[in-house]
Design an enzyme around this catalytic site. Sequence first.
Site, PDB file in Angstrom:
ATOM      1  CD  GLU A 175      -6.658   5.137   2.490  1.00  6.31           C
ATOM      2  OE1 GLU A 175      -7.619   5.327   3.225  1.00  6.31           O
ATOM      3  OE2 GLU A 175      -5.558   4.924   2.871  1.00  6.31           O
TER       4      GLU A 175
ATOM      5  CG  ASP B 208     -10.070   7.487   6.735  1.00  7.35           C
ATOM      6  OD1 ASP B 208      -8.860   7.517   5.988  1.00  7.35           O
ATOM      7  OD2 ASP B 208      -9.889   7.584   8.122  1.00  7.35           O
TER       8      ASP B 208
ATOM      9  CG  ASP C 144      -2.092   4.954   4.943  1.00  7.80           C
ATOM     10  OD1 ASP C 144      -1.932   3.982   5.509  1.00  7.80           O
ATOM     11  OD2 ASP C 144      -3.017   5.479   4.407  1.00  7.80           O
TER      12      ASP C 144
ATOM     13  CE  LYS D  80      -6.813   8.370   8.210  1.00 16.23           C
ATOM     14  NZ  LYS D  80      -7.358   7.460   8.959  1.00 16.23           N
TER      15      LYS D  80
ATOM     16  CE  LYS E  86      -3.264   2.619   2.952  1.00 19.99           C
ATOM     17  NZ  LYS E  86      -3.978   2.425   4.085  1.00 19.99           N
TER      18      LYS E  86
ATOM     19  CG  ASP F  44      -5.434   7.825   4.865  1.00 23.20           C
ATOM     20  OD1 ASP F  44      -6.502   8.485   4.449  1.00 23.20           O
ATOM     21  OD2 ASP F  44      -5.684   6.770   5.263  1.00 23.20           O
TER      22      ASP F  44
ATOM     23  NE  ARG G 277     -11.404  -1.162   3.535  1.00 20.24           N
ATOM     24  CZ  ARG G 277     -12.077  -1.256   4.627  1.00 20.24           C
ATOM     25  NH1 ARG G 277     -13.083  -1.871   4.634  1.00 20.24           N
ATOM     26  NH2 ARG G 277     -11.075  -0.793   5.714  1.00 20.24           N
TER      27      ARG G 277
END
Length: 491
Positions: free
Chosen positions: A346, A344, A285, A274, A262, A267, A348
């Site tokens: 994101e 959020d 992230d 967030k 990933k 993020d 996946r």
Amino acid sequence: MKFQLKSDSISKLSADIIILAVNKSNQLCSSLSLSKTLQDALNLIIKLDDLPKNTGSINIEHMHGEFKRTCFVRIQNQDSLDEEDLLKSAKNIFKKLKSIKCGTVVLPVNQFVNKKINEGTVANLFTKAAIDESYEVNSLKSDKKASKNNYQINFQANKLDSNAIKLGIKEGHAIAEGMNLTKDLGNLPPNICTPTYLANQAKKIAKDFKMKSTILSQKQIEKLKMGSFLSVAKGSRLEPKFIIIEHKKGKKSSKPVVLVGKGITFDSGGISLKPGAAMDEMKYDMCGAATVLGVMKTIGLLNLPLNVVGLIPACENMPDGLAVKPGDIVTSMSGQTIEILNTDAEGRLVLCDALTYAERYKPETVIDIATLTGACVIALGHHASAVFSKNDDLANDLLAAGNKSIDKAWRMPLWDEYQPLLNSNFADIANIGGRAAGSITAACFLSRFTKKYSWAHIDIAGTAWNSGANKGATGRPVSLLSQFLMHKSKK
Ligand code: BES
Ligand code: MN
Ligand code: ZN
């Protein structure tokens, strides 16, 4: 940092410091042939009761003669010492050595050897600990500190053991260098470590180790119809990159292991923004991506005879007038439609398209590595990475590699009972499954894109970095994955 093997007896060696292990009866763990000066000094220290008290703790004492200092480490019982204790002690030693000036270190290997731990393992763990602990953040502070720790470590042992020790040094060095790359990439600020920066890193590794890298631009990603990945990138001004790096040193006929990382370089949560507290940590992230690059460096240094492919979907998750919104439905590369109920979730969304792309390699195994869910941190805290797989052999191999390399992982369920939580009224699947079992439903989401091969998912949300005063990337799980691949290459 230099590592060497010395087969002379200790009384013939000299150094800035010698590392000596003491047991619970205040004796040296193995009978070393010390010079009279050293033995006398040692007797005095024992008499004064100046040895370290607790298991794994360290004392440094000044000396006269061949060694300027001794570094005592308390290991209590040599016979029951295990690899985890040893790595902890080794880390303590090098943490302590940071505070003193020392160039050469003599490390008698036999004091740590027992039925479970051979000479090679001692060399491996100490080499790993020395490089890992000497890591310093490549900070952007204008007042640069002086140079890093740079010792020469002389492993002292009998000639007979030299091959195992040399291999232990080589593997420990390769793993720690891979980890340090992963840490460097993770720690970089998100305005520097962008998708393009990660792509350039992949190119550099490919060049250094005769691998092949391919960087797909937004246009090429669009051609592949990676609608899910692209939906995340829409809110950012930075161009997404799909990064491919291939290490082809195995037999032509042997199927590759594909590692998918990933690569969200920041993020923010997107429109499902967030909260502000600790949002800076979302620069980490991309630690899954950094792990893939770290492992590629390790296997490059070891020139492992395997075929390994790294895939990294890299972009930012940002809010913008054009950003993806809750309620949007996108079509993934697999053709499955996804209702995005929370922007959020994101990770996946970028991984699913990379997992579909992985099919073209007809892989033996696909492993994705991701800082995927806050729920994983609630479940396992910061000690174990979470492993999800329907394949028991693969899951067990990963757990065993984690135990062996002391980069531990714990298996979580991936049962079909959880799948209905991802039902959507309007698309094939929703991108969230509610609060319950958050890390499992995230894995269930990914599982729908991995039907064509054997697959495992590793959630590293709790293990990839430390927060607080010692904020920084850990380099995990480079060690676990390198061990997994090294084991495969020796089969
Ligand atoms: N990158 C985060 C997961 C994360 C959060 C890792 C905190 C480490 C620390 C991920 O993209 C995310 O935001 N996940 C959401 C999913 C939720 C919306 C279903 C989460 O965990 O809150
Ligand atoms: Mn997120
Ligand atoms: Zn994320």
